[in-house]
Scaffold this motif. Structure first.
Motif, PDB file in Angstrom:
ATOM      1  N   ARG A 178       0.821  -1.216   0.000  1.00 44.07           N
ATOM      2  CA  ARG A 178       0.000   0.000   0.000  1.00 44.07           C
ATOM      3  C   ARG A 178       0.852   1.262   0.000  1.00 44.07           C
ATOM      4  O   ARG A 178       0.519   2.244  -0.668  1.00 44.07           O
ATOM      5  CB  ARG A 178      -0.940  -0.008   1.195  1.00 44.07           C
ATOM      6  N   GLU A 197      -6.476   4.051 -11.605  1.00 42.72           N
ATOM      7  CA  GLU A 197      -5.624   2.877 -11.433  1.00 42.72           C
ATOM      8  C   GLU A 197      -5.256   2.687  -9.958  1.00 42.72           C
ATOM      9  O   GLU A 197      -5.203   1.566  -9.454  1.00 42.72           O
ATOM     10  CB  GLU A 197      -4.357   3.020 -12.274  1.00 42.72           C
ATOM     11  N   SER A 225      -8.288   1.133  -8.204  1.00 39.32           N
ATOM     12  CA  SER A 225      -8.509  -0.268  -8.576  1.00 39.32           C
ATOM     13  C   SER A 225      -7.444  -1.184  -7.949  1.00 39.32           C
ATOM     14  O   SER A 225      -7.758  -2.263  -7.455  1.00 39.32           O
ATOM     15  CB  SER A 225      -8.527  -0.430 -10.095  1.00 39.32           C
ATOM     16  N   ARG A 226      -6.209  -0.743  -7.946  1.00 36.40           N
ATOM     17  CA  ARG A 226      -5.160  -1.567  -7.329  1.00 36.40           C
ATOM     18  C   ARG A 226      -5.311  -1.613  -5.814  1.00 36.40           C
ATOM     19  O   ARG A 226      -5.036  -2.641  -5.195  1.00 36.40           O
ATOM     20  CB  ARG A 226      -3.779  -1.037  -7.720  1.00 36.40           C
ATOM     21  N   SER A 281      -8.164  -1.452  -4.175  1.00 35.18           N
ATOM     22  CA  SER A 281      -9.274  -2.366  -3.880  1.00 35.18           C
ATOM     23  C   SER A 281      -8.824  -3.821  -4.061  1.00 35.18           C
ATOM     24  O   SER A 281      -9.251  -4.701  -3.320  1.00 35.18           O
ATOM     25  CB  SER A 281     -10.484  -2.062  -4.745  1.00 35.18           C
ATOM     26  N   GLU A 282      -7.958  -4.067  -5.032  1.00 35.88           N
ATOM     27  CA  GLU A 282      -7.424  -5.416  -5.234  1.00 35.88           C
ATOM     28  C   GLU A 282      -6.574  -5.846  -4.021  1.00 35.88           C
ATOM     29  O   GLU A 282      -6.653  -6.982  -3.578  1.00 35.88           O
ATOM     30  CB  GLU A 282      -6.587  -5.470  -6.502  1.00 35.88           C
ATOM     31  N   LEU A 283      -5.780  -4.921  -3.503  1.00 34.76           N
ATOM     32  CA  LEU A 283      -4.977  -5.239  -2.314  1.00 34.76           C
ATOM     33  C   LEU A 283      -5.839  -5.470  -1.088  1.00 34.76           C
ATOM     34  O   LEU A 283      -5.522  -6.298  -0.243  1.00 34.76           O
ATOM     35  CB  LEU A 283      -3.977  -4.109  -2.021  1.00 34.76           C
ATOM     36  N   SER A 284      -6.952  -4.746  -0.989  1.00 34.37           N
ATOM     37  CA  SER A 284      -7.841  -4.905   0.167  1.00 34.37           C
ATOM     38  C   SER A 284      -8.532  -6.258   0.164  1.00 34.37           C
ATOM     39  O   SER A 284      -8.881  -6.773   1.222  1.00 34.37           O
ATOM     40  CB  SER A 284      -8.890  -3.800   0.168  1.00 34.37           C
ATOM     41  N   ARG A 285      -8.755  -6.828  -1.006  1.00 31.74           N
ATOM     42  CA  ARG A 285      -9.401  -8.153  -1.090  1.00 31.74           C
ATOM     43  C   ARG A 285      -8.498  -9.269  -0.665  1.00 31.74           C
ATOM     44  O   ARG A 285      -8.957 -10.318  -0.246  1.00 31.74           O
ATOM     45  CB  ARG A 285      -9.865  -8.403  -2.526  1.00 31.74           C
ATOM     46  N   LYS A 286      -7.191  -9.098  -0.763  1.00 33.33           N
ATOM     47  CA  LYS A 286      -6.257 -10.195  -0.463  1.00 33.33           C
ATOM     48  C   LYS A 286      -5.920 -10.262   0.984  1.00 33.33           C
ATOM     49  O   LYS A 286      -5.996  -9.575   1.822  1.00 33.33           O
ATOM     50  CB  LYS A 286      -4.977 -10.033  -1.263  1.00 33.33           C
TER      51      LYS A 286
END
Length: 79
Positions: free
Chosen positions: A52, A68, A71-72, A74-79
């Protein structure tokens, strides 16, 4: 008097082997403890930035745009 002098003669001048070894031992022990707690406090010898903070730095430098970045993130928050 002579028996007292004969009994204490080797220790008259202070110094000697034990007086050099003990301070050196305590200095080395203190140094080891200091280094171990320093490494444990930081987690490693070299602090690694998390994903982050790298992403925020790239956004702040202008390498990526806001869309961008979101979106990145939110992708990190899902993992």
């Amino acid at each position: 008097m002579l028996t007292t002098i004969a009994a204490t003669a080797p220790y008259w001048h202070g110094g000697g082997f034990p007086f050099l070894v003990f301070p050196a031992f305590f200095f080395v022990a203190f140094l080891v403890v200091f280094l171990v707690f320093g490494v444990l406090r930081r987690g490693s010898w070299r602090a690694r930035p998390d994903a982050r903070s790298v992403l925020a730095d790239r956004f702040a430098r202008g390498d990526i745009d806001a869309e961008e970045y979101r979106s990145r993130l939110s992708e990190l928050s899902r993992k």
